[in-house]
Design a protein around this motif. Structure first.
Motif, PDB file in Angstrom:
ATOM      1  N   LYS A 174      34.545  23.231 -43.209  1.00 40.23           N
ATOM      2  CA  LYS A 174      35.053  21.870 -43.355  1.00 40.23           C
ATOM      3  C   LYS A 174      34.683  21.004 -42.148  1.00 40.23           C
ATOM      4  N   LEU A 175      34.309  21.672 -41.057  1.00 43.06           N
ATOM      5  CA  LEU A 175      33.911  20.955 -39.848  1.00 43.06           C
ATOM      6  C   LEU A 175      32.636  21.585 -39.312  1.00 43.06           C
ATOM      7  N   LEU A 176      31.619  20.752 -39.101  1.00 39.83           N
ATOM      8  CA  LEU A 176      30.393  21.189 -38.435  1.00 39.83           C
ATOM      9  C   LEU A 176      30.415  20.678 -36.999  1.00 39.83           C
ATOM     10  N   ILE A 177      30.124  21.565 -36.051  1.00 37.80           N
ATOM     11  CA  ILE A 177      30.020  21.195 -34.638  1.00 37.80           C
ATOM     12  C   ILE A 177      28.612  21.552 -34.184  1.00 37.80           C
ATOM     13  N   LEU A 178      27.870  20.546 -33.760  1.00 41.22           N
ATOM     14  CA  LEU A 178      26.442  20.693 -33.495  1.00 41.22           C
ATOM     15  C   LEU A 178      26.135  20.217 -32.080  1.00 41.22           C
ATOM     16  N   ASP A 179      25.634  21.112 -31.254  1.00 45.33           N
ATOM     17  CA  ASP A 179      25.356  20.787 -29.856  1.00 45.33           C
ATOM     18  C   ASP A 179      23.846  20.713 -29.650  1.00 45.33           C
ATOM     19  N   GLU A 180      23.325  19.490 -29.612  1.00 41.51           N
ATOM     20  CA  GLU A 180      21.885  19.253 -29.420  1.00 41.51           C
ATOM     21  C   GLU A 180      21.056  20.013 -30.464  1.00 41.51           C
ATOM     22  N   ALA A 181      21.552  20.043 -31.690  1.00 43.39           N
ATOM     23  CA  ALA A 181      20.895  20.824 -32.743  1.00 43.39           C
ATOM     24  C   ALA A 181      19.561  20.235 -33.175  1.00 43.39           C
ATOM     25  N   THR A 182      19.282  18.970 -32.841  1.00 46.91           N
ATOM     26  CA  THR A 182      18.022  18.346 -33.251  1.00 46.91           C
ATOM     27  C   THR A 182      17.052  18.152 -32.087  1.00 46.91           C
ATOM     28  N   SER A 183      17.439  18.551 -30.879  1.00 44.32           N
ATOM     29  CA  SER A 183      16.558  18.322 -29.724  1.00 44.32           C
ATOM     30  C   SER A 183      15.335  19.230 -29.810  1.00 44.32           C
ATOM     31  N   GLY A 184      14.193  18.694 -29.434  1.00 42.53           N
ATOM     32  CA  GLY A 184      12.962  19.469 -29.438  1.00 42.53           C
ATOM     33  C   GLY A 184      12.309  19.608 -30.799  1.00 42.53           C
ATOM     34  N   LEU A 185      12.877  18.980 -31.822  1.00 47.22           N
ATOM     35  CA  LEU A 185      12.299  19.068 -33.164  1.00 47.22           C
ATOM     36  C   LEU A 185      11.452  17.832 -33.439  1.00 47.22           C
ATOM     37  N   ASP A 186      10.443  17.993 -34.283  1.00 46.95           N
ATOM     38  CA  ASP A 186       9.604  16.836 -34.594  1.00 46.95           C
ATOM     39  C   ASP A 186      10.367  15.881 -35.522  1.00 46.95           C
ATOM     40  N   PRO A 187       9.962  14.609 -35.581  1.00 53.15           N
ATOM     41  CA  PRO A 187      10.730  13.603 -36.331  1.00 53.15           C
ATOM     42  C   PRO A 187      10.936  13.941 -37.799  1.00 53.15           C
ATOM     43  N   ILE A 188       9.963  14.586 -38.438  1.00 53.97           N
ATOM     44  CA  ILE A 188      10.089  14.907 -39.869  1.00 53.97           C
ATOM     45  C   ILE A 188      11.184  15.946 -40.083  1.00 53.97           C
ATOM     46  N   VAL A 189      11.194  16.983 -39.242  1.00 57.82           N
ATOM     47  CA  VAL A 189      12.223  18.024 -39.345  1.00 57.82           C
ATOM     48  C   VAL A 189      13.589  17.433 -39.023  1.00 57.82           C
ATOM     49  N   ARG A 190      13.657  16.598 -37.971  1.00 56.36           N
ATOM     50  CA  ARG A 190      14.936  15.976 -37.604  1.00 56.36           C
ATOM     51  C   ARG A 190      15.488  15.148 -38.754  1.00 56.36           C
ATOM     52  N   ASP A 191      14.636  14.366 -39.398  1.00 60.21           N
ATOM     53  CA  ASP A 191      15.080  13.520 -40.500  1.00 60.21           C
ATOM     54  C   ASP A 191      15.616  14.368 -41.654  1.00 60.21           C
ATOM     55  N   GLU A 192      14.963  15.474 -41.926  1.00 61.38           N
ATOM     56  CA  GLU A 192      15.398  16.379 -43.000  1.00 61.38           C
ATOM     57  C   GLU A 192      16.781  16.955 -42.683  1.00 61.38           C
ATOM     58  N   ILE A 193      16.973  17.346 -41.431  1.00 60.17           N
ATOM     59  CA  ILE A 193      18.242  17.946 -41.030  1.00 60.17           C
ATOM     60  C   ILE A 193      19.363  16.908 -41.021  1.00 60.17           C
ATOM     61  N   LEU A 194      19.066  15.703 -40.566  1.00 54.25           N
ATOM     62  CA  LEU A 194      20.078  14.644 -40.557  1.00 54.25           C
ATOM     63  C   LEU A 194      20.551  14.326 -41.967  1.00 54.25           C
ATOM     64  N   GLU A 195      19.647  14.389 -42.933  1.00 51.92           N
ATOM     65  CA  GLU A 195      20.012  14.149 -44.330  1.00 51.92           C
ATOM     66  C   GLU A 195      20.988  15.226 -44.828  1.00 51.92           C
ATOM     67  N   ILE A 196      20.798  16.455 -44.389  1.00 55.43           N
ATOM     68  CA  ILE A 196      21.724  17.538 -44.752  1.00 55.43           C
ATOM     69  C   ILE A 196      23.127  17.242 -44.224  1.00 55.43           C
ATOM     70  N   PHE A 197      23.213  16.774 -42.995  1.00 53.72           N
ATOM     71  CA  PHE A 197      24.525  16.474 -42.412  1.00 53.72           C
ATOM     72  C   PHE A 197      25.197  15.321 -43.157  1.00 53.72           C
ATOM     73  N   SER A 198      24.402  14.321 -43.531  1.00 54.04           N
ATOM     74  CA  SER A 198      24.948  13.195 -44.283  1.00 54.04           C
ATOM     75  C   SER A 198      25.478  13.659 -45.631  1.00 54.04           C
ATOM     76  N   GLU A 199      24.758  14.530 -46.299  1.00 52.53           N
ATOM     77  CA  GLU A 199      25.215  15.093 -47.577  1.00 52.53           C
ATOM     78  C   GLU A 199      26.527  15.850 -47.406  1.00 52.53           C
ATOM     79  N   PHE A 200      26.638  16.588 -46.307  1.00 52.38           N
ATOM     80  CA  PHE A 200      27.818  17.416 -46.057  1.00 52.38           C
ATOM     81  C   PHE A 200      29.099  16.573 -46.026  1.00 52.38           C
ATOM     82  N   THR A 201      29.030  15.388 -45.421  1.00 57.73           N
ATOM     83  CA  THR A 201      30.246  14.571 -45.289  1.00 57.73           C
ATOM     84  C   THR A 201      30.547  13.748 -46.536  1.00 57.73           C
ATOM     85  N   ARG A 202      29.758  13.905 -47.591  1.00 52.77           N
ATOM     86  CA  ARG A 202      30.153  13.304 -48.865  1.00 52.77           C
ATOM     87  C   ARG A 202      31.358  14.026 -49.445  1.00 52.77           C
ATOM     88  N   GLY A 203      31.605  15.251 -48.976  1.00 49.35           N
ATOM     89  CA  GLY A 203      32.863  15.925 -49.286  1.00 49.35           C
ATOM     90  C   GLY A 203      33.961  15.294 -48.442  1.00 49.35           C
TER      91      GLY A 203
END
Length: 285
Positions: free
Chosen positions: A151-180
């Protein structure tokens, strides 16, 4: 059930040469809060305090309605997915084997969901973890964090060092998660543009102090940037000027938008602009 996924009240912790001082903020359910600050500002310390890896010197922390020092917090951890800046799985195991390990840790582990994330992220099930790229490792850590229905995701620099395409994909997952509506995300990062794109709230920590925690949209509406000469700067109301930065052509001032005349035509800032002015700017003299 508490309407907040996370509450920090007056949280402080001192070390040799560093102190986190009187940090207070709340994260409502259904929202994403970005914890931003330079390296060493106190973001990771705050996350360790939330998870009770470190103990507070003062203050209280409530996670999903439970004090993080209560015995019940061990059970509440089942509802928390954590992703750190380095994914830590046994190097010799492959993704399928890691799923079996996780199934022995979490009572609500959903192997079908885990497999679906592996497919979505195009992660090979039989390749050893040590052979994964950094982006693949982070995707696997996120897949594992999501596959026990937290019910709670805690992410510590989880996107650092990733290329922009991968970061964008991961950010979309987090956005989907909070639709709950019961779900929430706390994400720390020094990539301010990611947080501006993703978050509902921004908390800014600088040298162990929380400078602000506000709704992102309200912050962006509250402030403006005025570009002018030194002489024109004198015409701005002193109480309206938050900070100034000089450049070879004059000055830029971060201002309270409602306190200045529209004649100054303040530009809308980015979150990065606001943070840089607060950290590197000077007060109007």
């Amino acid at each position: 059930m508490s309407t907040n996924a996370l509450e920090l009240r007056g949280v402080s912790r001192s070390f040799d040469g560093f102190a986190l001082r009187d940090v207070s903020f709340t994260l409502p359910r259904g929202c994403i809060l970005g914890l931003v600050g330079e390296n060493g500002a106190g973001k990771s310390t705050t996350i360790k305090l939330i998870m009770n890896v470190l103990r507070c010197d003062r203050g209280e922390i409530t996670v999903l309605g439970c004090s993080n020092t209560a015995p019940e917090f061990r059970t509440v951890k089942e509802d928390i997915g954590v992703v750190l800046d380095e994914a830590c799985f046994p190097a010799a195991l492959n993704a399928r084997q890691i799923g079996k390990v996780m199934a022995g840790i979490y009572t609500r582990w959903d192997d079908a969901l885990y497999r679906s994330y592996l497919q979505r992220f195009q992660l090979p099930e039989k390749k050893k973890f040590k052979a994964f790229s950094r982006g693949m490792k982070m995707k696997l850590a996120i897949a594992a964090a999501l596959s026990h229905h937290p019910k709670l995701l805690i992410l510590d620099e989880a996107t650092s060092g990733l290329d922009p395409i991968v970061r964008d994909e991961i950010l979309e997952i987090f956005s989907e998660f909070t639709r709950g509506p019961e779900n929430a995300v706390l994400i720390s990062s020094h990539i301010v543009s990611d947080l501006e794109k993703l978050c509902d709230y921004i908390a800014f920590i600088h040298h162990g102090q929380l400078l602000f925690c506000q709704e992102k949209d309200a912050l962006l509406e509250q402030y403006g940037i005025v570009t002018c000469t030194r002489e024109q700067l004198a015409d701005l109301p002193e109480e309206a000027v938050v900070s100034i930065r000089a450049n070879p052509y004059g000055v830029q001032a971060l201002v309270e938008r409602r306190a200045v005349s529209a004649a100054f035509a303040p530009e809308k800032p980015t979150m990065e602009d606001i943070i840089l002015f607060m950290v590197k700017g000077e007060k109007k003299s």
